[in-house]
Design a protein around this motif. Sequence first.
Motif, PDB file in Angstrom:
ATOM      1  N   LYS A 204     -29.292  58.296 115.588  1.00 29.35           N
ATOM      2  CA  LYS A 204     -30.364  58.061 115.745  1.00 29.35           C
ATOM      3  C   LYS A 204     -32.024  57.943 114.598  1.00 29.35           C
ATOM      4  O   LYS A 204     -32.539  57.242 114.029  1.00 29.35           O
ATOM      5  CB  LYS A 204     -31.737  59.189 116.509  1.00 29.35           C
ATOM      6  CG  LYS A 204     -30.890  59.705 117.652  1.00 29.35           C
ATOM      7  CD  LYS A 204     -31.745  60.733 118.668  1.00 29.35           C
ATOM      8  CE  LYS A 204     -31.709  60.725 120.298  1.00 29.35           C
ATOM      9  NZ  LYS A 204     -32.115  59.684 121.124  1.00 29.35           N
TER      10      LYS A 204
ATOM     11  N   LEU B 140     -41.871  54.077 122.425  1.00 27.36           N
ATOM     12  CA  LEU B 140     -41.251  55.414 122.063  1.00 27.36           C
ATOM     13  C   LEU B 140     -40.405  55.000 121.204  1.00 27.36           C
ATOM     14  O   LEU B 140     -40.658  56.869 120.760  1.00 27.36           O
ATOM     15  CB  LEU B 140     -40.127  55.782 122.936  1.00 27.36           C
ATOM     16  CG  LEU B 140     -40.667  56.085 124.319  1.00 27.36           C
ATOM     17  CD1 LEU B 140     -39.833  56.619 125.703  1.00 27.36           C
ATOM     18  CD2 LEU B 140     -42.168  56.933 124.608  1.00 27.36           C
ATOM     19  N   GLU B 141     -40.348  55.298 120.454  1.00 30.33           N
ATOM     20  CA  GLU B 141     -39.816  54.750 118.835  1.00 30.33           C
ATOM     21  C   GLU B 141     -40.090  55.833 118.180  1.00 30.33           C
ATOM     22  O   GLU B 141     -40.010  56.984 116.985  1.00 30.33           O
ATOM     23  CB  GLU B 141     -38.900  53.103 118.383  1.00 30.33           C
ATOM     24  CG  GLU B 141     -37.763  53.364 118.286  1.00 30.33           C
ATOM     25  CD  GLU B 141     -36.968  51.735 117.554  1.00 30.33           C
ATOM     26  OE1 GLU B 141     -35.788  51.510 117.794  1.00 30.33           O
ATOM     27  OE2 GLU B 141     -37.950  50.766 116.640  1.00 30.33           O
TER      28      GLU B 141
ATOM     29  N   GLU C  25     -40.544  59.470 118.621  1.00 32.95           N
ATOM     30  CA  GLU C  25     -39.624  60.179 118.264  1.00 32.95           C
ATOM     31  C   GLU C  25     -38.540  60.181 116.812  1.00 32.95           C
ATOM     32  O   GLU C  25     -37.816  61.125 116.434  1.00 32.95           O
ATOM     33  CB  GLU C  25     -38.151  59.192 119.370  1.00 32.95           C
ATOM     34  CG  GLU C  25     -36.291  59.530 119.020  1.00 32.95           C
ATOM     35  CD  GLU C  25     -35.742  58.475 119.065  1.00 32.95           C
ATOM     36  OE1 GLU C  25     -36.318  57.128 119.745  1.00 32.95           O
ATOM     37  OE2 GLU C  25     -34.525  59.135 119.956  1.00 32.95           O
ATOM     38  N   ARG C  26     -39.102  59.657 116.202  1.00 33.62           N
ATOM     39  CA  ARG C  26     -39.091  59.085 114.635  1.00 33.62           C
ATOM     40  C   ARG C  26     -39.603  60.313 114.477  1.00 33.62           C
ATOM     41  O   ARG C  26     -39.449  60.858 113.305  1.00 33.62           O
ATOM     42  CB  ARG C  26     -39.421  58.270 114.457  1.00 33.62           C
ATOM     43  CG  ARG C  26     -39.438  57.708 112.556  1.00 33.62           C
ATOM     44  CD  ARG C  26     -39.518  56.174 111.668  1.00 33.62           C
ATOM     45  NE  ARG C  26     -39.321  56.407 110.807  1.00 33.62           N
ATOM     46  CZ  ARG C  26     -40.207  56.681 109.624  1.00 33.62           C
ATOM     47  NH1 ARG C  26     -41.279  57.074 109.942  1.00 33.62           N
ATOM     48  NH2 ARG C  26     -39.716  56.698 108.632  1.00 33.62           N
TER      49      ARG C  26
END
Length: 484
Positions: free
Chosen positions: A469, A433-434, A437-438
């Motif tokens: 984040k 999911l990174e 999200e990024r």
Amino acid sequence: MRDTTAILLVDDDRYLAESMALWLEEQGYFVQTAGSLQAAKLAIQAQTFDLLITDLRLDDGDGFDLIAHSKKAAPSCEILVVTGYATPQTAIDAVRAGAFDLLTKPLIDEELTLAIDRAQSQRLIQTENESLKQQLDRRFGMENILSHDYRMLKLFDVVDNVADAKASLLVTGENGTGKSMIARAIHRRGNRRDKPFIEVACGALPDNLLESELFGHVAGAFTGASNNKVGKFKLADGGTIFLDEIGTASPAMQVKLLRVLQELQFEPLGGTETETVDVRVILATNEDLTANVAAGTFRQDLYYRINVVNIELPPLRERVGDIPLLVKHFLEVSMESLNRKIEGFDSQAMQVLQRYSWPGNVRELENIVERATLLSRSPVLTTEDLPADMVRGETPTHSTSQRPAPTVAGNRSASEIAYSISEGRVASLREALEEPERQIILETLRMFQWNRAATADALEINRTTLYKKMKRLGLDDPRLQFAN
């Protein structure tokens, strides 16, 4: 200083020369005398002197001949003229010939010692300047372009071969490969090294301003041109002009450049007087000029005129073996400028650096090393000190192939997002999911022109969470604000 200062005293009056030599030796100087022009020349040939003190009238010649000989045979030796027939014009002529100062007879002891001390101070300044110049030559010479790659080593040979060439040179390569450094190295290694090196970024200026920048303008040539301006070609007269991003030049500018390259002549913008210069032109581009010629955006005759010698720099991704060498160099530079002590990158971080594609080439590597040096809290740099997107694109340490970076969740199923299979390894939900999200945070930052407060409000999170984040996802790099 006096016990190491060697003086050659030249005067055809033997008694005066011996008396002056004795007094100077009592002051702590080493002194040798010569009674004629020929004897002085032989002495200069046989020994190194720090200072030459000479009369202008000698039995077998003129003191000006000795000054000229000394400046050629021993340029580091300062010259002090002592004469009983001085006029204001004599003093001017002596200084023009190369003398540091002129004193008139009869001499006053304090006046002579003061003149000698000033001459020695001048010599020290010249020695320091020469040392600084040598350091500058190393800074911009080939010694600062680090590589073990065979293509770069062959390129170094080409640079040496063309350093004195009058023909225009074309340096090609991707952004960040070091085209400007190669141009400076060519200049520093050639016979124009003591003349100006002028660099112009052609892509940074609109056409009318670029013409004024290159060729200068006369007062009234355009609105706001209240004074005459000397162009970069004129400023580079006798030296080298480096035209970067030449592929961006407009068709009209290409015509003007073609004439300058062929005839080394031009007229300032708005002027009618033709200027003639002696410059060596080095051009650079990251574009494929052959394709531009085929597309009709770059003149074929100009292409052939500038492509006499083409130096093509390979991208960093094609010379991975140079990365440890470059990293070591950039670490040393960063530690000195930031006053920090770093041992280096660990093996895993070095693997990440060597497997990265380096779209920004050597310049990007330098920035990455400086960033890691600045932000690290440990003397050993790890993958945590590298940008997150760089690390995410790297293969796990036990795998020999690179795991594809997750893409934005668009048409992927939930199971595909949660479990990314690569060489038998199951990616965690957080890893999967990174990237989405990024991308969401990055697009929101761009939407609000990198206003973090507005971005946090739009994402319905507090600013502290957003900052954390951004750091974790590698979005705290300020260069991203200027990326497309």
